[in-house]
Design a protein around this motif. Structure first.
Motif, PDB file in Angstrom:
ATOM      1  N   LEU A 227       0.963  -1.228   0.085  1.00  0.00           N
ATOM      2  CA  LEU A 227      -0.191   0.011  -0.186  1.00  0.00           C
ATOM      3  C   LEU A 227       0.853   1.364   0.049  1.00  0.00           C
ATOM      4  O   LEU A 227       0.226   2.179  -0.295  1.00  0.00           O
ATOM      5  CB  LEU A 227      -1.028  -0.015   1.138  1.00  0.00           C
ATOM      6  N   GLY A 228       2.277   1.191   0.130  1.00  0.00           N
ATOM      7  CA  GLY A 228       2.961   2.370   0.001  1.00  0.00           C
ATOM      8  C   GLY A 228       2.897   3.451   1.145  1.00  0.00           C
ATOM      9  O   GLY A 228       2.970   4.503   1.123  1.00  0.00           O
ATOM     10  N   ASN A 229       2.206   2.757   2.394  1.00  0.00           N
ATOM     11  CA  ASN A 229       2.034   3.671   3.632  1.00  0.00           C
ATOM     12  C   ASN A 229       2.641   3.441   4.717  1.00  0.00           C
ATOM     13  O   ASN A 229       2.565   3.248   5.827  1.00  0.00           O
ATOM     14  CB  ASN A 229       0.553   3.551   3.805  1.00  0.00           C
ATOM     15  N   THR A 230       4.168   3.238   4.507  1.00  0.00           N
ATOM     16  CA  THR A 230       5.138   2.735   5.434  1.00  0.00           C
ATOM     17  C   THR A 230       6.077   3.703   5.946  1.00  0.00           C
ATOM     18  O   THR A 230       6.446   4.647   5.289  1.00  0.00           O
ATOM     19  CB  THR A 230       5.702   1.341   5.222  1.00  0.00           C
ATOM     20  N   ILE A 231       6.818   3.495   7.216  1.00  0.00           N
ATOM     21  CA  ILE A 231       7.996   3.957   7.321  1.00  0.00           C
ATOM     22  C   ILE A 231       9.179   2.982   7.531  1.00  0.00           C
ATOM     23  O   ILE A 231       9.051   2.211   8.718  1.00  0.00           O
ATOM     24  CB  ILE A 231       7.912   4.788   8.659  1.00  0.00           C
ATOM     25  N   ASN A 232      10.052   2.739   6.809  1.00  0.00           N
ATOM     26  CA  ASN A 232      10.899   1.536   6.875  1.00  0.00           C
ATOM     27  C   ASN A 232      11.976   1.684   7.976  1.00  0.00           C
ATOM     28  O   ASN A 232      12.366   2.804   8.500  1.00  0.00           O
ATOM     29  CB  ASN A 232      11.636   1.383   5.560  1.00  0.00           C
ATOM     30  N   LEU A 233      12.438   0.626   8.441  1.00  0.00           N
ATOM     31  CA  LEU A 233      13.223   0.669   9.720  1.00  0.00           C
ATOM     32  C   LEU A 233      14.468   1.321   9.115  1.00  0.00           C
ATOM     33  O   LEU A 233      15.176   2.050  10.013  1.00  0.00           O
ATOM     34  CB  LEU A 233      13.506  -0.430  10.077  1.00  0.00           C
ATOM     35  N   GLY A 234      14.814   1.380   7.837  1.00  0.00           N
ATOM     36  CA  GLY A 234      16.056   1.724   7.250  1.00  0.00           C
ATOM     37  C   GLY A 234      15.873   3.254   6.664  1.00  0.00           C
ATOM     38  O   GLY A 234      16.882   3.664   6.034  1.00  0.00           O
ATOM     39  N   ALA A 235      14.911   3.827   6.859  1.00  0.00           N
ATOM     40  CA  ALA A 235      14.417   5.208   6.220  1.00  0.00           C
ATOM     41  C   ALA A 235      15.403   6.011   6.677  1.00  0.00           C
ATOM     42  O   ALA A 235      16.184   6.339   7.896  1.00  0.00           O
ATOM     43  CB  ALA A 235      13.263   5.579   6.628  1.00  0.00           C
ATOM     44  N   SER A 236      15.907   7.098   5.810  1.00  0.00           N
ATOM     45  CA  SER A 236      16.822   8.119   6.234  1.00  0.00           C
ATOM     46  C   SER A 236      16.129   9.084   6.918  1.00  0.00           C
ATOM     47  O   SER A 236      14.751   9.089   7.212  1.00  0.00           O
ATOM     48  CB  SER A 236      17.396   8.785   4.682  1.00  0.00           C
ATOM     49  N   ALA A 237      16.851  10.030   7.621  1.00  0.00           N
ATOM     50  CA  ALA A 237      16.243  11.340   8.313  1.00  0.00           C
ATOM     51  C   ALA A 237      15.201  11.895   7.469  1.00  0.00           C
ATOM     52  O   ALA A 237      14.153  12.717   7.858  1.00  0.00           O
ATOM     53  CB  ALA A 237      17.352  12.298   8.724  1.00  0.00           C
ATOM     54  N   ASP A 238      15.637  12.432   6.563  1.00  0.00           N
ATOM     55  CA  ASP A 238      14.711  13.089   5.319  1.00  0.00           C
ATOM     56  C   ASP A 238      13.639  12.301   4.976  1.00  0.00           C
ATOM     57  O   ASP A 238      12.581  12.889   4.976  1.00  0.00           O
ATOM     58  CB  ASP A 238      15.631  13.398   4.056  1.00  0.00           C
ATOM     59  N   GLU A 239      13.515  10.826   4.773  1.00  0.00           N
ATOM     60  CA  GLU A 239      12.395  10.061   4.576  1.00  0.00           C
ATOM     61  C   GLU A 239      11.393  10.107   5.795  1.00  0.00           C
ATOM     62  O   GLU A 239      10.244   9.984   5.435  1.00  0.00           O
ATOM     63  CB  GLU A 239      12.944   8.592   4.095  1.00  0.00           C
ATOM     64  N   ALA A 315      22.160   3.226  11.333  1.00  0.00           N
ATOM     65  CA  ALA A 315      23.469   3.148  11.423  1.00  0.00           C
ATOM     66  C   ALA A 315      24.066   1.816  11.480  1.00  0.00           C
ATOM     67  O   ALA A 315      24.864   1.326  10.640  1.00  0.00           O
ATOM     68  CB  ALA A 315      24.025   3.874  12.446  1.00  0.00           C
ATOM     69  N   ARG A 316      23.246   0.816  12.277  1.00  0.00           N
ATOM     70  CA  ARG A 316      23.689  -0.502  12.334  1.00  0.00           C
ATOM     71  C   ARG A 316      23.456  -1.263  11.117  1.00  0.00           C
ATOM     72  O   ARG A 316      24.274  -2.201  10.494  1.00  0.00           O
ATOM     73  CB  ARG A 316      22.999  -1.097  13.571  1.00  0.00           C
ATOM     74  N   ARG A 317      22.519  -0.886  10.511  1.00  0.00           N
ATOM     75  CA  ARG A 317      21.859  -1.592   9.085  1.00  0.00           C
ATOM     76  C   ARG A 317      23.117  -1.269   8.025  1.00  0.00           C
ATOM     77  O   ARG A 317      23.447  -2.075   7.402  1.00  0.00           O
ATOM     78  CB  ARG A 317      20.559  -1.161   8.573  1.00  0.00           C
ATOM     79  N   GLU A 318      23.399  -0.050   8.256  1.00  0.00           N
ATOM     80  CA  GLU A 318      24.314   0.649   6.890  1.00  0.00           C
ATOM     81  C   GLU A 318      25.919  -0.204   7.136  1.00  0.00           C
ATOM     82  O   GLU A 318      26.343  -0.561   6.450  1.00  0.00           O
ATOM     83  CB  GLU A 318      24.689   2.037   7.135  1.00  0.00           C
ATOM     84  N   GLU A 319      26.164  -0.521   8.559  1.00  0.00           N
ATOM     85  CA  GLU A 319      27.269  -1.017   8.972  1.00  0.00           C
ATOM     86  C   GLU A 319      27.422  -2.522   8.518  1.00  0.00           C
ATOM     87  O   GLU A 319      28.315  -3.038   7.638  1.00  0.00           O
ATOM     88  CB  GLU A 319      27.634  -0.808  10.531  1.00  0.00           C
ATOM     89  N   PHE A 320      26.141  -3.122   8.686  1.00  0.00           N
ATOM     90  CA  PHE A 320      26.046  -4.731   8.367  1.00  0.00           C
ATOM     91  C   PHE A 320      26.028  -4.769   6.778  1.00  0.00           C
ATOM     92  O   PHE A 320      26.745  -5.826   6.416  1.00  0.00           O
ATOM     93  CB  PHE A 320      24.840  -5.357   9.040  1.00  0.00           C
ATOM     94  N   ALA A 321      25.486  -3.766   6.245  1.00  0.00           N
ATOM     95  CA  ALA A 321      25.384  -3.908   4.904  1.00  0.00           C
ATOM     96  C   ALA A 321      26.697  -3.691   3.876  1.00  0.00           C
ATOM     97  O   ALA A 321      26.701  -4.232   2.930  1.00  0.00           O
ATOM     98  CB  ALA A 321      24.499  -2.662   4.203  1.00  0.00           C
TER      99      ALA A 321
END
Length: 358
Positions: A227-239, A315-321
């Motif tokens: 539905l495109g109505n989410t806020i993802n856990l990896g969302a940026s500050a701007d998102e 931040a943790r997600r970016e590190e693991f990625a």
């Protein structure tokens, strides 16, 4: 993540439910949980399951399944979506604090014993019973299948019963809408044990979270990737900022001085779920209800809460990625451990069915 032929609403087939698991014993209870890897995880997943999984892993034997095979039942026209999101969902797991040394994270398709158990269980349930499952009926309507239902989708309750029973899970965290699936799993377990004339498989209990489904930012009943109505856990500050601006509030709250309504107000639903300063939040609610508090102030607080909560996760997600190869190795090792457990159960099932010739 399904069961003799009885009604899902009968007392005999009802699944025991709870909002909190029993205290850990000398032999930890087994929990099975997981997700379909069809897209990045979001706040709804965090509230509904991820936050609890981090706690469960310290006291229970927890298996977390990336249900890629199940995801294909309605994604065969986009198989790459499922494949690429296996690692993406695993990154979300690691980012929120799930520890692969304490939780066994596995890929469903890489454990063939699950498909084998599904095949046997399909002989213990009728098409009529599958079609009566309220969860399956609702999902068929949601996806607009009508009578063009993929067979794999219709038989999902048997597949889920295989997933749960393979690891002899006694606790399965699910939303209320999934309780019929747990009931049908227990039906299959009981029927198999009667055929075997002994208890080989384990009945399970549905563990329903205290906070139910999180609505989407648009006020829809469910936060959903589709539905495109989410806020993802990896969302940026701007998102996050952009999403909060779109959050549904009270459509009748036209002027600051007007009394506001809390029911259905997504901004306050999110604050209830994530704001740790409950006293200050209650004061804000009272102010909003009596009038004199604008939606912009409420959203400013919500944004601050979400930014603070999601920044370390991101931040943790970016590190693991940075090393997805290592993430895949973690999945390979977890899947290997899980397969040992599932293979033992499959051997027990085949022996009880007289399929142990050699």
């Amino acid at each position: 993540m399904s069961q003799p032929e009885t009604s899902a609403t009968s007392t005999a087939s009802s699944a025991e439910t709870s909002t909190t698991p029993s205290p850990a014993s000398a032999t930890p209870a087994v929990i099975l949980t997981g997700d379909r890897p069809t897209g990045p995880l979001h706040l709804g997943h965090y509230v509904g399951s991820l936050r609890s999984r981090v706690g469960y892993q310290h006291d229970y034997q927890q298996f977390i399944m990336l249900a890629d095979s199940q995801a294909l039942t309605d994604n065969m026209d986009d198989i790459d979506k499922v494949r690429r999101n296996v690692v993406e969902v695993a990154l979300d797991y690691l980012a929120v604090g799930i520890d692969p040394a304490k939780s066994t994270i596995l890929i469903q398709s890489q454990i063939p014993e699950l498909a084998e158990l599904t095949f046997y269980y399909l002989n213990m349930v009728t098409v009529a019973r599958l079609e009566r499952n309220p969860t399956v009926k609702a999902e068929i309507v949601l996806r607009g299948f009508e009578r063009d239902i993929p067979a794999g989708f219709l038989t999902y309750p048997a597949s889920q019963a295989a997933d749960i029973s393979a690891f002899k899970a006694s606790i399965v965290p699910v939303g209320e809408d999934q309780i019929p699936m747990i009931e049908q799993t227990n039906e299959i377990v009981r029927r198999f044990n009667r055929i075997a004339n002994r208890d080989i498989l384990v009945e399970c209990k549905a563990l329903v979270p205290e906070i139910g489904r999180l609505p989407g930012i648009d006020g829809k009943a469910k936060m959903s990737k589709s539905l495109g109505n989410t806020i993802n856990l990896g969302a940026s500050a701007d998102e996050i900022t952009a999403a909060v601006k779109k959050v549904y509030t009270d459509p009748l709250h036209l002027r600051v001085q007007d009394p506001g309504h809390l029911e259905g107000n997504v901004a306050f639903i999110y604050l209830d779920a994530f704001d740790t300063d409950k006293a200050a939040l209650e004061e804000m609610k009272a102010h909003y209800v009596r009038g004199g508090l604008g939606d912009s102030i409420v959203k400013k607080r919500l944004e601050a809460v979400l930014q603070e909560m999601l920044a370390p996760i991101r931040a943790r997600r970016e590190e693991f990625a940075k090393d997805k190869g290592q993430v895949m190795q973690m999945l390979k090792e977890g899947t290997a451990r899980a397969r040992e457990v599932a293979a033992k159960t499959a051997d027990e099932v085949k022996a009880a069915l007289g399929l142990n010739y050699f």
